[in-house]
Design a protein around this motif. Sequence first.
Motif, short mmCIF file in Angstrom:
data_model
loop_
_atom_site.label_atom_id
_atom_site.label_comp_id
_atom_site.label_asym_id
_atom_site.label_seq_id
_atom_site.Cartn_x
_atom_site.Cartn_y
_atom_site.Cartn_z
N ARG A 194 0.83 -1.20 0.00
CA ARG A 194 0.00 0.00 0.00
C ARG A 194 0.87 1.25 0.00
O ARG A 194 0.61 2.20 -0.74
CB ARG A 194 -0.91 0.00 1.22
N ALA A 195 1.90 1.27 0.83
CA ALA A 195 2.79 2.43 0.89
C ALA A 195 3.46 2.67 -0.47
O ALA A 195 3.59 3.81 -0.91
CB ALA A 195 3.85 2.22 1.98
N LYS A 196 3.86 1.59 -1.14
CA LYS A 196 4.48 1.72 -2.46
C LYS A 196 3.51 2.29 -3.48
O LYS A 196 3.87 3.15 -4.29
CB LYS A 196 5.02 0.37 -2.94
N VAL A 197 2.26 1.81 -3.46
CA VAL A 197 1.26 2.30 -4.40
C VAL A 197 0.96 3.77 -4.15
O VAL A 197 0.92 4.58 -5.09
CB VAL A 197 -0.03 1.45 -4.34
N VAL A 198 0.78 4.13 -2.89
CA VAL A 198 0.48 5.52 -2.54
C VAL A 198 1.65 6.42 -2.95
O VAL A 198 1.45 7.49 -3.51
CB VAL A 198 0.15 5.66 -1.03
N GLU A 199 2.87 5.96 -2.69
CA GLU A 199 4.05 6.75 -3.07
C GLU A 199 4.16 6.88 -4.58
O GLU A 199 4.44 7.95 -5.11
CB GLU A 199 5.32 6.11 -2.50
N ARG A 200 3.90 5.80 -5.29
CA ARG A 200 3.99 5.82 -6.75
C ARG A 200 2.96 6.77 -7.36
O ARG A 200 3.27 7.57 -8.23
CB ARG A 200 3.79 4.41 -7.29
N VAL A 201 1.72 6.66 -6.91
CA VAL A 201 0.66 7.54 -7.40
C VAL A 201 1.00 8.99 -7.04
O VAL A 201 0.88 9.90 -7.86
CB VAL A 201 -0.72 7.14 -6.84
N GLY A 202 1.45 9.19 -5.81
CA GLY A 202 1.80 10.54 -5.36
C GLY A 202 2.90 11.17 -6.20
O GLY A 202 2.83 12.35 -6.54
N SER A 203 3.90 10.37 -6.55
CA SER A 203 4.99 10.93 -7.34
C SER A 203 4.59 11.12 -8.80
O SER A 203 4.97 12.11 -9.41
CB SER A 203 6.23 10.05 -7.23
N LYS A 204 3.84 10.20 -9.36
CA LYS A 204 3.42 10.34 -10.76
C LYS A 204 2.52 11.55 -10.97
O LYS A 204 2.58 12.20 -12.00
CB LYS A 204 2.71 9.08 -11.25
N LEU A 205 1.67 11.83 -9.98
CA LEU A 205 0.73 12.94 -10.11
C LEU A 205 1.21 14.21 -9.42
O LEU A 205 0.54 15.24 -9.49
CB LEU A 205 -0.64 12.53 -9.55
N ASP A 206 2.36 14.14 -8.76
CA ASP A 206 2.92 15.29 -8.05
C ASP A 206 1.87 15.88 -7.10
O ASP A 206 1.47 17.05 -7.20
CB ASP A 206 3.41 16.34 -9.05
N LEU A 207 1.42 15.04 -6.16
CA LEU A 207 0.36 15.43 -5.24
C LEU A 207 0.87 16.34 -4.13
O LEU A 207 2.00 16.18 -3.66
CB LEU A 207 -0.27 14.18 -4.60
N ASN A 208 0.00 17.25 -3.69
CA ASN A 208 0.31 18.06 -2.52
C ASN A 208 -0.14 17.30 -1.27
O ASN A 208 -0.71 16.20 -1.37
CB ASN A 208 -0.32 19.46 -2.63
N ASP A 209 0.08 17.87 -0.10
CA ASP A 209 -0.25 17.18 1.15
C ASP A 209 -1.74 16.87 1.28
O ASP A 209 -2.12 15.79 1.73
CB ASP A 209 0.22 18.00 2.35
N ALA A 210 -2.59 17.80 0.91
CA ALA A 210 -4.04 17.58 1.01
C ALA A 210 -4.48 16.46 0.07
O ALA A 210 -5.31 15.62 0.44
CB ALA A 210 -4.80 18.87 0.69
N GLN A 211 -3.91 16.42 -1.12
CA GLN A 211 -4.26 15.37 -2.08
C GLN A 211 -3.75 14.02 -1.59
O GLN A 211 -4.43 13.00 -1.73
CB GLN A 211 -3.68 15.69 -3.46
N ARG A 212 -2.55 13.99 -1.01
CA ARG A 212 -2.01 12.74 -0.45
C ARG A 212 -2.91 12.23 0.68
O ARG A 212 -3.12 11.02 0.81
CB ARG A 212 -0.59 12.93 0.05
N ALA A 213 -3.42 13.15 1.48
CA ALA A 213 -4.32 12.75 2.56
C ALA A 213 -5.58 12.10 1.99
O ALA A 213 -6.06 11.08 2.50
CB ALA A 213 -4.69 13.96 3.42
N LYS A 214 -6.12 12.68 0.92
CA LYS A 214 -7.32 12.10 0.29
C LYS A 214 -7.00 10.75 -0.35
O LYS A 214 -7.82 9.84 -0.34
CB LYS A 214 -7.91 13.07 -0.72
N LEU A 215 -5.80 10.63 -0.90
CA LEU A 215 -5.38 9.35 -1.47
C LEU A 215 -5.26 8.30 -0.36
O LEU A 215 -5.66 7.14 -0.55
CB LEU A 215 -4.05 9.50 -2.22
N ASN A 216 -4.76 8.68 0.80
CA ASN A 216 -4.67 7.76 1.92
C ASN A 216 -6.05 7.34 2.42
O ASN A 216 -6.25 6.18 2.79
CB ASN A 216 -3.83 8.36 3.05
N VAL A 217 -7.00 8.27 2.44
CA VAL A 217 -8.38 7.92 2.81
C VAL A 217 -8.94 6.91 1.81
O VAL A 217 -9.57 5.92 2.20
CB VAL A 217 -9.27 9.18 2.88
N LEU A 218 -8.70 7.15 0.52
CA LEU A 218 -9.14 6.21 -0.51
C LEU A 218 -8.51 4.84 -0.28
O LEU A 218 -9.20 3.81 -0.35
CB LEU A 218 -8.81 6.74 -1.90
N ALA A 219 -7.22 4.80 -0.01
CA ALA A 219 -6.54 3.52 0.24
C ALA A 219 -7.13 2.83 1.47
O ALA A 219 -7.32 1.61 1.46
CB ALA A 219 -5.04 3.76 0.43
#
Length: 155
Positions: free
Chosen positions: A44-69
């Motif tokens: 899960r951490a790898k997927v979240v990190e990969r998506v975060g880096s590919k989309l260049d997410l900010n902190d708020a977007q990363r938080a929403k991605l973590n909620v989705l995960a």
Amino acid sequence: MKPWIKKTLMGIFGASIAVGGLTACSSSHSHRGPVSAEKMAEMRAKVVERVGSKLDLNDAQRAKLNVLADKMEAQRAAFIGTTADPRAEMRAIVAGEKFDRARAETLLDEKTRAVQTSSPEVIGALADFYDSLNPEQQNKVRELMQRRKGWLARG
């Protein structure tokens, strides 16, 4: 849209998320049994990190991605259920001379109920995450989905 169509589409969408999650999380590990909680957290951490880096997410977007995960993980856990060995359940269905239709239908009802119950939360979390993306990021998601059979595809 008629309510039954909307519910059906949500159920199908939720089932596809669950199946995709199960496939993604167990594809290379299925021959070794269930994935441990530690391995699941690592993947899960790898997927979240990969998506975060590919989309260049900010902190708020990363938080929403973590909620989705979190929601997807909860849906996956509900879908799998408390059965220690899902294959044993399937072996039991075909163990006798006749296919155990009642047991198969009960299993199907259980899995369908799990998907239907958690799908609205997963869809809501997915919508919140996607809606938090800027137009450039949304376009990148669409491009990745078009090019690679899904934005979380390997390769």
